[in-house]
Design a protein around this motif. Structure first.
Motif, mmCIF file in Angstrom:
data_model
loop_
_atom_site.group_PDB
_atom_site.id
_atom_site.type_symbol
_atom_site.label_atom_id
_atom_site.label_comp_id
_atom_site.label_asym_id
_atom_site.label_seq_id
_atom_site.Cartn_x
_atom_site.Cartn_y
_atom_site.Cartn_z
ATOM 1 N N PRO A 111 25.234 34.764 22.958
ATOM 2 C CA PRO A 111 26.300 35.534 22.301
ATOM 3 C C PRO A 111 26.286 35.239 20.800
ATOM 4 O O PRO A 111 25.771 34.203 20.353
ATOM 5 N N PRO A 112 26.868 36.124 19.982
ATOM 6 C CA PRO A 112 26.813 35.995 18.521
ATOM 7 C C PRO A 112 27.275 34.637 17.976
ATOM 8 O O PRO A 112 26.642 34.090 17.073
ATOM 9 N N LYS A 113 28.334 34.067 18.508
ATOM 10 C CA LYS A 113 28.821 32.784 17.984
ATOM 11 C C LYS A 113 27.804 31.670 18.217
ATOM 12 O O LYS A 113 27.613 30.810 17.358
ATOM 13 N N LYS A 114 27.176 31.675 19.373
ATOM 14 C CA LYS A 114 26.163 30.643 19.648
ATOM 15 C C LYS A 114 24.915 30.877 18.808
ATOM 16 O O LYS A 114 24.270 29.924 18.377
ATOM 17 N N ARG A 115 24.566 32.134 18.544
ATOM 18 C CA ARG A 115 23.433 32.425 17.665
ATOM 19 C C ARG A 115 23.689 31.852 16.267
ATOM 20 O O ARG A 115 22.799 31.303 15.642
ATOM 21 N N GLU A 116 24.910 32.040 15.800
ATOM 22 C CA GLU A 116 25.268 31.523 14.484
ATOM 23 C C GLU A 116 25.129 29.999 14.442
ATOM 24 O O GLU A 116 24.588 29.429 13.493
ATOM 25 N N LEU A 117 25.597 29.349 15.488
ATOM 26 C CA LEU A 117 25.502 27.900 15.567
ATOM 27 C C LEU A 117 24.038 27.435 15.573
ATOM 28 O O LEU A 117 23.669 26.502 14.845
ATOM 29 N N GLU A 120 22.591 27.802 12.094
ATOM 30 C CA GLU A 120 22.997 26.714 11.201
ATOM 31 C C GLU A 120 22.206 25.442 11.501
ATOM 32 O O GLU A 120 21.805 24.717 10.583
#
Length: 129
Positions: A111-117, A120
């Motif tokens: 999901p997008p939030k985990k991709r962002e993590l 980083e």
């Protein structure tokens, strides 16, 4: 018929290389059986596909084409120069093998939030290298 199978094998090897996979039976065996929803195929079957000894059935051809990002018809029969419409896919960078491809595919499923993590984390690791 043997020539047809050999040409298919050449297209399969090329498609695997373009998708960033080593064109080895064990690689295709694991990739295919992880995606195929029917009965697993044997290592020998996959080996025969890659050596030009056999042709896959249509349902198996569809799964392979999806895995490798090519059209099933092009994988099975090739593409005549005048009928090709799609853009060529750039090859994976040198040194990127099947493990890297699997990591990227797993990343794209996040999901997008985990991709962002993950992004980083990769950025932080690359800056410290």
């Amino acid at each position: 018929m043997a020539d047809e199978r050999e040409k298919f094998a050449q297209r399969l090897v090329h498609a695997m290389q373009q998708a960033g996979y080593e064109p080895r039976p064990i690689v295709l065996f694991h990739l295919f059986n992880a995606k195929y929803r029917g009965s697993s195929v044997t290592f020998q079957t996959v080996s025969r596909w890659l050596r030009g000894r056999a042709l896959p059935e249509q349902d198996k051809l569809q799964v392979m084409a999806d895995l490798l990002g090519v059209e099933p018809h092009a994988l099975r029969f090739g593409v005549s120069p005048r009928s090709r419409v799609a853009e060529a896919r750039p090859p994976w960078p040198a040194g990127a093998g099947s493990r890297e491809r699997q990591v990227v595919e797993a990343f794209l499923q996040l999901p997008p939030k985990k991709r962002e993590l993950v992004g980083e984390l990769v950025k932080a690791l690359s800056e410290s290298a």
